[in-house]
Design an enzyme around this catalytic site. Structure first.
Site, mmCIF file in Angstrom:
data_model
loop_
_atom_site.group_PDB
_atom_site.id
_atom_site.type_symbol
_atom_site.label_atom_id
_atom_site.label_comp_id
_atom_site.label_asym_id
_atom_site.label_seq_id
_atom_site.Cartn_x
_atom_site.Cartn_y
_atom_site.Cartn_z
ATOM 1 N N SER A 216 -4.827 0.474 -4.319
ATOM 2 C CA SER A 216 -3.942 0.384 -3.281
ATOM 3 C C SER A 216 -2.864 1.588 -3.492
ATOM 4 O O SER A 216 -2.050 1.524 -2.398
ATOM 5 C CB SER A 216 -2.963 -0.921 -3.219
ATOM 6 O OG SER A 216 -4.031 -1.980 -2.776
ATOM 7 N N SER B 270 -2.867 -1.521 0.026
ATOM 8 C CA SER B 270 -1.779 -2.067 0.569
ATOM 9 C C SER B 270 -0.496 -1.055 0.584
ATOM 10 O O SER B 270 0.359 -1.383 1.304
ATOM 11 C CB SER B 270 -1.527 -3.492 -0.195
ATOM 12 O OG SER B 270 -1.251 -3.179 -1.712
ATOM 13 N N LYS C 92 8.107 0.446 -2.761
ATOM 14 C CA LYS C 92 7.026 -0.513 -2.332
ATOM 15 C C LYS C 92 7.770 -1.892 -2.017
ATOM 16 O O LYS C 92 8.532 -2.281 -2.977
ATOM 17 C CB LYS C 92 5.848 -0.545 -2.762
ATOM 18 C CG LYS C 92 4.635 -1.398 -2.165
ATOM 19 C CD LYS C 92 3.122 -1.392 -2.964
ATOM 20 C CE LYS C 92 2.307 -2.230 -2.097
ATOM 21 N NZ LYS C 92 0.911 -2.026 -2.871
#
Length: 486
Positions: A179, A155, A80
């Site tokens: 997330s 996210s 990420k």
């Protein structure tokens, strides 16, 4: 990659050791899959092609020399884009950090490097991890591999979509209010949020420091246990890192849940939960019953306050953490400011997107003189009550089970103009972060041809039980084998 994607990490490990496949072949297959699918999915922000191919060649030389390789050796992984990677752009999907090229690795990046996995690239996300759909990325939204008109969740939407699409074998995400778990649910993969403090946050660009936690997204529970094993552990560089013994997580995957006591919160199956999602969760509970577990309805009475509590606390911490982005030391700097204050104002106005600005303003207000006691302090007290709810249930039950999200994935653009509705998508995941306990999302069915996630919540630092319970369900169902047709 299509031919090897369905293999477990253990199987790939055996093939590498047996010289049936090379690291270079796995890496090339990963980039080919990305080339074939990412124009549509848009899971990646930055690719690491030159370094990844160089790493693959070195690892293949090690294999040729007869060196022993670990379980993650040579496996293509995605990270990420809020996890710092040395000499590889780390943008947090924000225009503010669009030019940020770190000079060091986050602890988890360093641990994956030590495990000799290969970083394929950096994955798209909601800007500074603020969002639940990946539509807040300042570059472009990621799309759900199951249906490209739908969101992948957020996210960590890029991290979940890349695994679901077969672009990488596993990925790392971060979870502040759901997330990792919510996008895992939307994309039909496995997402684990460890106990707060189990995995180092050093090198994770902070959103809300008392809530953020890094964890793995994988195709199955066994793979999740292996990746967690590699990244967990005490880190002196992280002041919130916990000094706890790290067990062998894979040894807990026995499939045995006989006598397991499951608590099912009535608040997680009540108003706002899609009937088809509820049906999948109840069907999962029947599977556990058939395996010798028992379940009872329980109450987490302060759940109704979780959303308000979370957004006050998380936004307050965000307003403090994001104060460092001033256009002076790193990131994008506004041109031709009239003064230092004007530099701050213009840089932040140009660099931050609407959702980030919204949360900074909310958090600054909650922390301001005259409002601190009424909002931030009260929210901290309610957080304690939410944690106590979990503590009480765990006195009688081994795990808590419910849906990961109240619905399946929604269409891109459907909720982007209504932040309050968007926030409610995290109603089942946010309390877990407030309490700091571990939870995993695993596939438990389809509703309208979109994946449904089952959330299993455990006691603090009892990831072994969470993984065992998740693995038992997985071994007796076929849901985790379903793949999107790209």
């Amino acid at each position: 990659m299509a031919s090897t994607f369905d293999l477990r990490l253990q199987d790939l490990h055996s093939k590498l050791n047996g010289k049936e496949v090379s690291v270079a072949e796995l890496v090339e297959a990963s980039y080919k899959r990305i080339a074939d699918t990412d124009f549509e999915i848009k899971a990646f922000l930055t690719l690491n092609e030159e370094q990844a191919r160089k790493d693959a060649a070195e690892l293949d030389n090690q294999l040729a020399s007869g060196a022993e390789c670990g379980l993650l050796f040579g496996l293509p992984a995605g990270i990420k884009d809020n996890i710092v990677t040395e000499n590889l752009l780390t943008t947090c999907a924000s225009q503010f950090l669009s030019n940020y090229n770190p000079i060091y690795n986050a602890t988890v990046s360093r641990k994956l490097k030590a495990a000799q996995s290969v970083t394929i690239g950096k994955l798209n996300m909601d800007e500074f991890a603020m969002g639940g759909s990946n539509e807040n990325s300042s570059f472009y939204p990621t799309r759900n591999p199951w249906h490209t008109d739908y969101v992948p969740g957020g996210s960590s939407g890029g991290s979940a979509a890349a695994v679901a699409a077969g672009q990488v074998y596993f990925s790392l995400g971060s979870d502040t209010g759901g997330s990792i778990r919510q996008p895992a649910s939307y994309c039909g993969v496995v997402g684990l949020k460890p106990t707060y403090g189990l995995v180092s946050r050093f090198g994770l660009v902070a959103f809300a420091s008392s809530l953020d936690q890094i964890g793995p997204i994988t195709k199955n529970v066994e793979d999740s246990a292996y990746v967690l094993q590699a990244i967990a552990g005490y880190d002196e560089l992280d002041s919130t890192s916990a000094k706890v013994e790290i067990p062998d997580y894979s040894s807990s995957l026995t499939g045995d849940v006989k006598g397991l006591r499951i608590g099912v919160p009535k608040e997680y199956l009540g108003q706002g939960i899609d009937p088809k999602v509820k049906e999948s969760v109840l069907a999962a509970l029947k599977v556990y019953e058939s395996l010798g577990a028992t379940w009872e309805e329980v109450s987490l009475p302060h759940t109704e306050y979780a959303i308000a509590t979370y957004y006050l606390l998380a936004s307050s911490e965000a307003s403090s953490n994001l104060a460092r982005f001033d256009g002076v030391r790193y990131g994008v700097r506004a041109d031709n400011p009239d003064s230092l204050i004007d530099l701050y104002r213009k840089s932040r106005s140009q660099g931050f997107g609407p959702e980030v600005k919204r949360r900074i303003m909310l958090g600054t207000y909650a922390l301001s003189s005259g409002y601190y006691d009424a909002y931030y302090l009260k929210a901290q007290k309610v957080r304690t009550l939410i944690k106590q709810d979990f503590d009480e249930v765990f006195k009688q039950f081994d795990v808590i089970i419910g849906p990961t999200a109240p619905t399946t994935a929604f269409k891109i653009g459907e909720q982007v103009g209504d932040p309050l509705t968007m926030y409610l998508n995290d109603i089942c995941t946010i309390p877990v972060n407030l309490a700091g306990v571990p939870a995993i999302s695993i596939p438990c069915g389809l509703a309208d041809n979109m994946p449904v996630g089952l959330q299993i919540i455990g006691k603090a630092f009892d990831e072994a039980t969470v993984l065992r319970v998740a693995h038992a369900f997985e071994q007796n169902t076929e849901h985790h084998k379903l793949r999107p047709q790209l």
